[in-house]
Write an enzyme that holds these catalytic residues in place. Structure first.
Site, PDB file in Angstrom:
ATOM      1  N   GLU A  20      40.479  39.485  48.167  1.00  0.00           N
ATOM      2  CA  GLU A  20      41.438  40.453  47.622  1.00  0.00           C
ATOM      3  C   GLU A  20      41.159  41.844  48.186  1.00  0.00           C
ATOM      4  O   GLU A  20      39.997  42.256  48.280  1.00  0.00           O
ATOM      5  CB  GLU A  20      41.305  40.470  46.102  1.00  0.00           C
ATOM      6  CG  GLU A  20      42.215  41.452  45.381  1.00  0.00           C
ATOM      7  CD  GLU A  20      41.944  41.460  43.887  1.00  0.00           C
ATOM      8  OE1 GLU A  20      42.115  42.536  43.276  1.00  0.00           O
ATOM      9  OE2 GLU A  20      41.556  40.413  43.332  1.00  0.00           O
ATOM     10  N   GLU A  35      33.612  43.593  33.542  1.00  0.00           N
ATOM     11  CA  GLU A  35      34.364  42.346  33.434  1.00  0.00           C
ATOM     12  C   GLU A  35      33.482  41.156  33.073  1.00  0.00           C
ATOM     13  O   GLU A  35      33.889  40.003  33.217  1.00  0.00           O
ATOM     14  CB  GLU A  35      35.140  42.100  34.725  1.00  0.00           C
ATOM     15  CG  GLU A  35      36.160  43.207  34.972  1.00  0.00           C
ATOM     16  CD  GLU A  35      36.987  43.004  36.224  1.00  0.00           C
ATOM     17  OE1 GLU A  35      36.769  41.999  36.936  1.00  0.00           O
ATOM     18  OE2 GLU A  35      37.860  43.842  36.493  1.00  0.00           O
ATOM     19  N   LYS A  63      49.495  42.310  38.047  1.00  0.00           N
ATOM     20  CA  LYS A  63      48.949  43.054  36.914  1.00  0.00           C
ATOM     21  C   LYS A  63      50.114  43.710  36.181  1.00  0.00           C
ATOM     22  O   LYS A  63      50.788  44.577  36.743  1.00  0.00           O
ATOM     23  CB  LYS A  63      47.960  44.123  37.389  1.00  0.00           C
ATOM     24  CG  LYS A  63      46.677  43.559  37.986  1.00  0.00           C
ATOM     25  CD  LYS A  63      45.790  44.677  38.511  1.00  0.00           C
ATOM     26  CE  LYS A  63      44.441  44.166  38.972  1.00  0.00           C
ATOM     27  NZ  LYS A  63      43.620  45.246  39.577  1.00  0.00           N
ATOM     28  N   ASP A  82      36.720  40.280  45.634  1.00  0.00           N
ATOM     29  CA  ASP A  82      37.628  41.423  45.549  1.00  0.00           C
ATOM     30  C   ASP A  82      36.877  42.564  46.197  1.00  0.00           C
ATOM     31  O   ASP A  82      35.958  43.135  45.608  1.00  0.00           O
ATOM     32  CB  ASP A  82      37.986  41.764  44.107  1.00  0.00           C
ATOM     33  CG  ASP A  82      38.838  43.037  44.005  1.00  0.00           C
ATOM     34  OD1 ASP A  82      39.225  43.580  45.065  1.00  0.00           O
ATOM     35  OD2 ASP A  82      39.100  43.491  42.885  1.00  0.00           O
ATOM     36  N   ASP A 118      46.303  43.633  46.043  1.00  0.00           N
ATOM     37  CA  ASP A 118      46.280  44.214  44.693  1.00  0.00           C
ATOM     38  C   ASP A 118      46.712  45.664  44.791  1.00  0.00           C
ATOM     39  O   ASP A 118      47.881  45.991  44.593  1.00  0.00           O
ATOM     40  CB  ASP A 118      44.889  44.080  44.091  1.00  0.00           C
ATOM     41  CG  ASP A 118      44.762  44.801  42.742  1.00  0.00           C
ATOM     42  OD1 ASP A 118      45.797  45.127  42.131  1.00  0.00           O
ATOM     43  OD2 ASP A 118      43.621  45.049  42.309  1.00  0.00           O
ATOM     44  N   LYS A 152      43.092  35.449  37.171  1.00  0.00           N
ATOM     45  CA  LYS A 152      41.853  36.206  37.360  1.00  0.00           C
ATOM     46  C   LYS A 152      41.617  36.986  36.078  1.00  0.00           C
ATOM     47  O   LYS A 152      42.342  37.933  35.785  1.00  0.00           O
ATOM     48  CB  LYS A 152      42.010  37.147  38.554  1.00  0.00           C
ATOM     49  CG  LYS A 152      40.824  38.048  38.809  1.00  0.00           C
ATOM     50  CD  LYS A 152      41.137  38.985  39.961  1.00  0.00           C
ATOM     51  CE  LYS A 152      40.082  40.061  40.077  1.00  0.00           C
ATOM     52  NZ  LYS A 152      40.430  41.066  41.090  1.00  0.00           N
ATOM     53  N   ARG A 164      42.797  43.547  33.750  1.00  0.00           N
ATOM     54  CA  ARG A 164      42.268  44.798  34.271  1.00  0.00           C
ATOM     55  C   ARG A 164      40.831  44.928  33.780  1.00  0.00           C
ATOM     56  O   ARG A 164      40.397  44.221  32.869  1.00  0.00           O
ATOM     57  CB  ARG A 164      43.084  46.008  33.796  1.00  0.00           C
ATOM     58  CG  ARG A 164      44.535  46.055  34.206  1.00  0.00           C
ATOM     59  CD  ARG A 164      44.787  45.897  35.692  1.00  0.00           C
ATOM     60  NE  ARG A 164      44.189  46.906  36.537  1.00  0.00           N
ATOM     61  CZ  ARG A 164      44.852  47.924  37.108  1.00  0.00           C
ATOM     62  NH1 ARG A 164      46.142  48.070  36.879  1.00  0.00           N
ATOM     63  NH2 ARG A 164      44.240  48.772  37.910  1.00  0.00           N
ATOM     64  N   SER A 165      40.098  45.857  34.366  1.00  0.00           N
ATOM     65  CA  SER A 165      38.695  46.021  33.956  1.00  0.00           C
ATOM     66  C   SER A 165      38.585  46.555  32.535  1.00  0.00           C
ATOM     67  O   SER A 165      37.640  46.252  31.808  1.00  0.00           O
ATOM     68  CB  SER A 165      37.958  46.933  34.937  1.00  0.00           C
ATOM     69  OG  SER A 165      38.640  48.155  35.089  1.00  0.00           O
ATOM     70  N   GLN A 224      33.651  44.823  45.002  1.00  0.00           N
ATOM     71  CA  GLN A 224      33.764  45.016  43.558  1.00  0.00           C
ATOM     72  C   GLN A 224      33.551  43.739  42.747  1.00  0.00           C
ATOM     73  O   GLN A 224      33.049  43.787  41.632  1.00  0.00           O
ATOM     74  CB  GLN A 224      35.154  45.580  43.249  1.00  0.00           C
ATOM     75  CG  GLN A 224      35.350  46.070  41.835  1.00  0.00           C
ATOM     76  CD  GLN A 224      36.543  47.000  41.743  1.00  0.00           C
ATOM     77  OE1 GLN A 224      36.435  48.194  41.982  1.00  0.00           O
ATOM     78  NE2 GLN A 224      37.693  46.447  41.421  1.00  0.00           N
TER      79      GLN A 224
END
Length: 435
Positions: free
Chosen positions: A292, A205, A344, A243, A319, A395, A373-374, A163
């Protein structure tokens, strides 16, 4: 004077054009706080519940009016009269009011919006920056950024299973310089992609989402961009992170990592053991410092093998695996699975629980990476949290899109405000690895 007099929520849009919550908290003194709530695309199955309306005739079912109503009609009534400085009591009151283990009644998005707004109002009342209010006088560490410059998986249409492909300026002397290094590599990468005739559109992102030939093509291209920008790859310069978001392509029935989901026919299908082998191959070949969600969130045996094989050399971040939850983190610590947790705020739903997870990680020798977050907003709270907790890593996306840059710009401000006290740890942020 610091008593809460009003709480108000409204529906706003996030960076993907989907609804989210914005919450405002008012006090007798006139002190005020506002919090906006992010939203994820790849979500762990154990995350706190993000309450959506489900009405397909409005925002494709993604509306948040139920959560807004819960703030305005239920939460507001419960916390009006509290001292805005009593963060833990307010957060606990909302958790009790919800009464479910996953905040499914009121919605983690409703609760988090209030939690952030309360903290901001308290900082405003005390006339101190948010990071100082949250962290106290020992606040001084600027985080080493994970910059997601190539998006794959669920964050783009690129045919790559992983990702995120990230760069980390671990050799930079300051956050300001690290940010410059990252921006220059980002622009060098864009030039290389153009020369190859690849698309330079960006994903959720802010990273590029080109049609690479595979994972290694993506890594090799990043290494070329690092060199083209005038930097070296490695501990004295810039290192690479992934990730994998492995849960997004893990087939639960067959218990395999099915790369064909994103990479198409002919792509690899790997067992848990083969997935570990593959990640180890990549680590042996490239200057990789962090991975990740290298394994599926429920593949505990796979996580333990991965940690045994790579845990002294590479940061292994949970995560979806930990979902910012102390219950899952405690099990990971006990079973020696992973060596880092991604933080998060919307996975758990309150600032109090977020800080508890960071503290538990540090006590166990795990690193903590504060994350966006995205689906983001202009809210920069996570930048303050990263500094307040001296987490050492953040991040928050690529070097484009204002929803990402807002966090970087806030960190630049904080570094200036801290002055000579500010510390940028770089490679030392990975304090639990043998370097």
């Amino acid at each position: 004077m610091s008593i809460i007099t009003d709480v108000y929520a409204r529906e706003v849009l996030d960076s993907r054009g989907n609804p989210t919550l914005e919450v405002e908290v008012y006090t007798e003194s006139g002190a005020f706080g506002r919090g906006m709530v992010p939203s994820g695309a790849s979500t762990g199955e154990h995350e706190a519940v993000e309450l959506r309306d489900g009405d397909k005739s409005r925002y494709l079912g993604l509306g948040t009016q139920k959560a807004v109503d819960n703030v305005n009609n239920i939460i507001a009534e419960a916390i009006i009269g509290y001292d805005v400085r009593d963060q833990q009591a307010i957060d606990r009151a909302m958790i009790t009011l919800d009464g479910t283990p996953n905040k499914g009644k009121l919605g983690a998005n409703a609760i988090l919006g209030v939690s952030i707004a309360v903290a901001r109002a308290a900082a405003d009342y005390l006339e101190v920056p948010l990071y100082t209010y949250l962290g106290g006088f020992n606040t001084k560490v600027l985080p080493t950024p994970m910059m997601n410059i190539i998006n794959g998986g669920s964050h783009s249409d690129a045919p790559i299973a992983f990702q995120e492909f990230m760069i980390m300026p671990v050799g930079a002397p300051t956050f300001k310089e690290g940010l410059r290094w990252g921006a220059e590599v980002f622009h060098a990468l864009k030039k290389i992609l153009k020369e190859r005739g690849l698309v330079t559109a960006v994903g959720d992102e802010g990273g590029f989402a080109p049609k690479f030939e595979g994972t290694e093509d993506g890594v090799e291209t990043i290494l070329k961009a690092i060199e083209a920008a005038g930097y070296e790859a490695g501990e004295n310069g810039i290192m690479i992170g992934f990730d994998c978001a492995s849960s997004e392509f893990y087939d639960k029935e067959r218990k395999v990592y099915d790369y064909t989901k994103f990479e198409g026919e002919g792509a690899a299908v790997r067992t848990s053991a083969e997935q570990v082998d593959y990640l180890e191959e990549l680590v042996n070949k490239y200057p990789i410092i962090t991975i990740e969600d290298g394994m599926d969130e429920n593949d505990w045996d796979g996580w333990k093998v991965l940690t045994e094989r790579l845990g002294k050399r590479v940061q292994l971040v949970g995560d979806d695996f930990f979902v910012t939850n102390t219950e899952y983190l405690a099990r990971g610590i006990k079973e020696n699975a992973a060596n880092s947790i991604l933080i998060k705020v919307n996975q758990i739903g309150t600032l109090t629980e977020t800080f508890e997870a960071i503290e538990m990680a540090k006590e166990a020798g795990y690193t903590a990476v504060v994350s966006h977050r995205s689906g983001e907003t202009e809210d920069s709270t996570i930048a303050d949290i990263a500094v307040a907790t001296n987490a050492g890593q953040i991040k928050t996306g690529s070097l484009s899109r204002t929803d990402r840059i807002a966090k970087y710009n806030q960190l630049l401000r904080i570094e200036d405000q801290l002055g000579e006290v500010a510390q940028y740890k770089g490679i030392k942020s990975f304090y639990n690895l043998k370097k």
